[in-house]
Design a protein around this motif. Structure first.
Motif, PDB file in Angstrom:
ATOM      1  N   LEU A 259       0.836  -1.209   0.000  1.00 43.62           N
ATOM      2  CA  LEU A 259       0.000   0.000   0.000  1.00 43.62           C
ATOM      3  C   LEU A 259       0.865   1.251   0.000  1.00 43.62           C
ATOM      4  CD1 LEU A 259      -2.908  -0.687   2.537  1.00 43.62           C
ATOM      5  CD2 LEU A 259      -3.155  -0.033   0.160  1.00 43.62           C
ATOM      6  N   LEU A 260       1.885   1.256   0.864  1.00 45.66           N
ATOM      7  CA  LEU A 260       2.759   2.434   0.986  1.00 45.66           C
ATOM      8  C   LEU A 260       3.591   2.629  -0.282  1.00 45.66           C
ATOM      9  CD1 LEU A 260       3.809   1.928   4.695  1.00 45.66           C
ATOM     10  CD2 LEU A 260       2.477   3.825   3.811  1.00 45.66           C
ATOM     11  N   VAL A 261       4.093   1.546  -0.845  1.00 47.79           N
ATOM     12  CA  VAL A 261       4.859   1.636  -2.105  1.00 47.79           C
ATOM     13  C   VAL A 261       3.956   2.173  -3.207  1.00 47.79           C
ATOM     14  CG1 VAL A 261       5.999   0.267  -3.906  1.00 47.79           C
ATOM     15  CG2 VAL A 261       6.501  -0.189  -1.506  1.00 47.79           C
ATOM     16  N   GLY A 262       2.697   1.718  -3.216  1.00 51.87           N
ATOM     17  CA  GLY A 262       1.733   2.199  -4.211  1.00 51.87           C
ATOM     18  C   GLY A 262       1.465   3.685  -4.070  1.00 51.87           C
ATOM     19  N   MET A 263       1.379   4.164  -2.819  1.00 49.26           N
ATOM     20  CA  MET A 263       1.153   5.604  -2.581  1.00 49.26           C
ATOM     21  C   MET A 263       2.287   6.436  -3.159  1.00 49.26           C
ATOM     22  SD  MET A 263      -0.158   5.757   1.337  1.00 49.26           S
ATOM     23  CE  MET A 263      -1.535   4.780   1.892  1.00 49.26           C
ATOM     24  N   ILE A 264       3.523   5.975  -2.930  1.00 46.34           N
ATOM     25  CA  ILE A 264       4.687   6.714  -3.445  1.00 46.34           C
ATOM     26  C   ILE A 264       4.720   6.651  -4.968  1.00 46.34           C
ATOM     27  CG2 ILE A 264       7.222   6.784  -3.489  1.00 46.34           C
ATOM     28  CD1 ILE A 264       7.156   5.631  -0.629  1.00 46.34           C
ATOM     29  N   TYR A 265       4.413   5.469  -5.518  1.00 47.75           N
ATOM     30  CA  TYR A 265       4.456   5.301  -6.982  1.00 47.75           C
ATOM     31  C   TYR A 265       3.413   6.191  -7.668  1.00 47.75           C
ATOM     32  CZ  TYR A 265       4.278   3.228 -11.611  1.00 47.75           C
ATOM     33  OH  TYR A 265       4.301   3.054 -12.972  1.00 47.75           O
ATOM     34  N   ASP A 266       2.224   6.312  -7.080  1.00 43.70           N
ATOM     35  CA  ASP A 266       1.174   7.157  -7.678  1.00 43.70           C
ATOM     36  C   ASP A 266       1.607   8.615  -7.765  1.00 43.70           C
ATOM     37  OD1 ASP A 266      -0.514   5.053  -8.036  1.00 43.70           O
ATOM     38  OD2 ASP A 266      -1.689   5.399  -6.207  1.00 43.70           O
ATOM     39  N   ARG A 267       2.467   9.029  -6.849  1.00 42.34           N
ATOM     40  CA  ARG A 267       2.903  10.432  -6.837  1.00 42.34           C
ATOM     41  C   ARG A 267       4.149  10.678  -7.685  1.00 42.34           C
ATOM     42  NH1 ARG A 267      -0.123   9.051  -3.083  1.00 42.34           N
ATOM     43  NH2 ARG A 267      -1.364  10.429  -1.766  1.00 42.34           N
ATOM     44  N   ARG A 268       5.058   9.698  -7.712  1.00 43.18           N
ATOM     45  CA  ARG A 268       6.336   9.912  -8.405  1.00 43.18           C
ATOM     46  C   ARG A 268       6.528   9.078  -9.674  1.00 43.18           C
ATOM     47  NH1 ARG A 268      10.927  11.695  -5.901  1.00 43.18           N
ATOM     48  NH2 ARG A 268      11.774  11.388  -8.002  1.00 43.18           N
ATOM     49  N   HIS A 269       5.673   8.064  -9.870  1.00 44.70           N
ATOM     50  CA  HIS A 269       5.730   7.177 -11.048  1.00 44.70           C
ATOM     51  C   HIS A 269       7.090   6.515 -11.235  1.00 44.70           C
ATOM     52  CE1 HIS A 269       1.732   8.473 -12.008  1.00 44.70           C
ATOM     53  NE2 HIS A 269       2.120   9.724 -11.911  1.00 44.70           N
ATOM     54  N   THR A 270       7.705   6.178 -10.134  1.00 43.02           N
ATOM     55  CA  THR A 270       8.941   5.380 -10.165  1.00 43.02           C
ATOM     56  C   THR A 270       8.999   4.549  -8.886  1.00 43.02           C
ATOM     57  OG1 THR A 270      11.360   5.422 -10.244  1.00 43.02           O
ATOM     58  CG2 THR A 270      10.295   7.293  -9.167  1.00 43.02           C
ATOM     59  N   ARG A 271       9.603   3.365  -8.999  1.00 47.04           N
ATOM     60  CA  ARG A 271       9.764   2.514  -7.813  1.00 47.04           C
ATOM     61  C   ARG A 271      11.231   2.294  -7.487  1.00 47.04           C
ATOM     62  NH1 ARG A 271       5.437  -0.399 -10.374  1.00 47.04           N
ATOM     63  NH2 ARG A 271       7.050  -1.630 -11.391  1.00 47.04           N
ATOM     64  N   MET A 272      12.131   2.968  -8.210  1.00 48.75           N
ATOM     65  CA  MET A 272      13.563   2.778  -7.986  1.00 48.75           C
ATOM     66  C   MET A 272      13.996   3.455  -6.676  1.00 48.75           C
ATOM     67  SD  MET A 272      14.723   0.891 -10.281  1.00 48.75           S
ATOM     68  CE  MET A 272      13.612   0.045 -11.378  1.00 48.75           C
ATOM     69  N   ILE A 273      14.633   2.675  -5.818  1.00 49.64           N
ATOM     70  CA  ILE A 273      15.042   3.201  -4.504  1.00 49.64           C
ATOM     71  C   ILE A 273      15.999   4.388  -4.688  1.00 49.64           C
ATOM     72  CG2 ILE A 273      16.221   2.611  -2.330  1.00 49.64           C
ATOM     73  CD1 ILE A 273      15.208  -0.319  -2.861  1.00 49.64           C
ATOM     74  N   SER A 274      16.844   4.319  -5.743  1.00 49.99           N
ATOM     75  CA  SER A 274      17.829   5.386  -5.984  1.00 49.99           C
ATOM     76  C   SER A 274      17.183   6.738  -6.308  1.00 49.99           C
ATOM     77  CB  SER A 274      18.764   4.987  -7.132  1.00 49.99           C
ATOM     78  OG  SER A 274      18.000   4.705  -8.289  1.00 49.99           O
ATOM     79  N   ASP A 275      15.908   6.728  -6.734  1.00 50.78           N
ATOM     80  CA  ASP A 275      15.224   7.986  -7.081  1.00 50.78           C
ATOM     81  C   ASP A 275      14.654   8.704  -5.867  1.00 50.78           C
ATOM     82  OD1 ASP A 275      15.772   7.478  -9.704  1.00 50.78           O
ATOM     83  OD2 ASP A 275      13.805   6.617 -10.170  1.00 50.78           O
ATOM     84  N   PHE A 276      14.736   8.062  -4.703  1.00 52.66           N
ATOM     85  CA  PHE A 276      14.146   8.670  -3.507  1.00 52.66           C
ATOM     86  C   PHE A 276      15.236   9.012  -2.490  1.00 52.66           C
ATOM     87  CE2 PHE A 276      10.800   5.948  -5.243  1.00 52.66           C
ATOM     88  CZ  PHE A 276       9.803   6.890  -5.403  1.00 52.66           C
ATOM     89  N   GLY A 277      15.118  10.194  -1.957  1.00 54.79           N
ATOM     90  CA  GLY A 277      16.025  10.603  -0.889  1.00 54.79           C
ATOM     91  C   GLY A 277      15.374  11.762  -0.161  1.00 54.79           C
ATOM     92  N   GLY A 278      15.412  11.771   1.153  1.00 52.73           N
ATOM     93  CA  GLY A 278      14.818  12.879   1.895  1.00 52.73           C
ATOM     94  C   GLY A 278      13.306  12.873   1.921  1.00 52.73           C
ATOM     95  N   LEU A 279      12.709  11.706   1.756  1.00 58.43           N
ATOM     96  CA  LEU A 279      11.235  11.619   1.812  1.00 58.43           C
ATOM     97  C   LEU A 279      10.701  12.032   3.185  1.00 58.43           C
ATOM     98  CD1 LEU A 279       9.902   8.387   0.034  1.00 58.43           C
ATOM     99  CD2 LEU A 279       9.159  10.730  -0.328  1.00 58.43           C
TER     100      LEU A 279
END
Length: 297
Positions: A259-279
């Motif tokens: 559910l949480l991964v889906g929430m992030i994906y809906d907002r950023r349209h990426t699931r790559m861990i390297s694309d996220f920092g400082g969430l």
């Protein structure tokens, strides 16, 4: 519990073909409830198959880029296993003139000695049921459909797949394999325990190197379900109760992760861990929830 959450998380993310999407989700729920309630072998098998069709469409229509590949792989793996189980069910019906599909009646006849299975027949029947269930778990080396199905499925599909569908395999082992084929279960337990341990270690190691957060959660599921299978084949009260509790735990913690991964994906349209920092700076509540759920997993 999980189905309303799956519908709620799709409220904004699923914008096309909403009505068929809801039909698939509710048909899936019907199949799931049927599988856990049926004590008639044919009814169990019918619900087991009914549940595959909406999940196939959920992945194939509302999934990611490789959705058709993932959907076809999912249906081929699970269908192949369940056909073997159907053969086993039909054999049980004809064995010694049993002429019943009622699980409780078959068990009563086995206890009274009315229905006897030879060692060879019991072994092959156990294998027919076992393959259907371990593909669904999924247990090493039958696990390869799971990461593809999870990654390509929409968030609602991933939540129900992780939370409920995988448990049907372990439920089948507990409800059918162990009571119907005790001798074969005991003789195969060492091999299945080794495969479960390989699955635990393999799933964990592969999860550690995943760049895609959804794939990471999917491989961790392979590891967790290995623990459940290992608990079942200890044949101890602690092992069986632990496996049952772990099935519930996994359904909640992994469902929440998807559910949480889906929430992030809906907002950023990426699931790559390297694309996220400082969430944590921009979404402190989400980050806190993610921490709690990750630790629970």
């Amino acid at each position: 519990f999980l189905t309303p959450l799956a519908i709620a998380c799709s409220w904004r993310s699923v914008t096309r073909r909403v009505r068929p999407f809801m039909i698939c989700i509710l048909t899936l729920e019907t199949g799931m409830i049927g599988v856990f309630c049926a004590l008639d072998l044919v009814l169990f098998y019918v619900f087991w198959e009914v549940m595959l069709i909406p999940m196939y469409f959920l992945i194939g229509i509302w999934g990611g880029e490789r959705r058709v590949y993932a959907a076809v792989k999912f249906i081929l793996y699970t269908m192949a296993g369940s056909l073997l189980m159907l053969v086993g069910i039909l054999y049980l019906f004809h064995a010694n003139g049993a002429a019943t599909f009622d699980l409780m009646r078959i068990l009563e006849r086995m206890d009274s000695g009315e229905l006897r299975l030879g060692l060879r027949a019991e072994f092959w029947l156990f294998l027919a049921f076992l393959i259907a269930f371990v593909i669904k778990v999924p247990m090493f080396p039958f696990h390869t459909w799971l990461p593809d199905a999870h990654v390509e499925a929409p968030t609602a599909g991933s939540v129900i797949l992780a939370g409920v569908l995988l448990k049907m395999g372990t439920y089948g082992l507990l409800r059918f394999c162990l009571p119907l084929f005790p001798t074969a279960s005991a003789s195969m337990a060492p091999l299945l325990s080794v495969l479960a341990i390989v699955g635990i270690l393999y799933g964990a190691l592969v999860a550690m190197v995943q760049p895609d957060v959804k794939k990471l959660v999917a491989y961790s599921s392979v590891s967790h379900m290995g623990l459940v299978v290992l608990g079942i084949f200890t044949f101890t009260i602690q092992g069986l109760q632990g496996a049952t509790v772990q099935m519930l735990n996994h359904g909640l913690s992994t469902g929440a992760l998807f559910l949480l991964v889906g929430m992030i994906y809906d907002r950023r349209h990426t699931r790559m861990i390297s694309d996220f920092g400082g969430l944590a700076h921009s979404s402190p509540v989400l980050a806190s929830a993610f921490l709690v759920v990750t630790l629970s997993s």
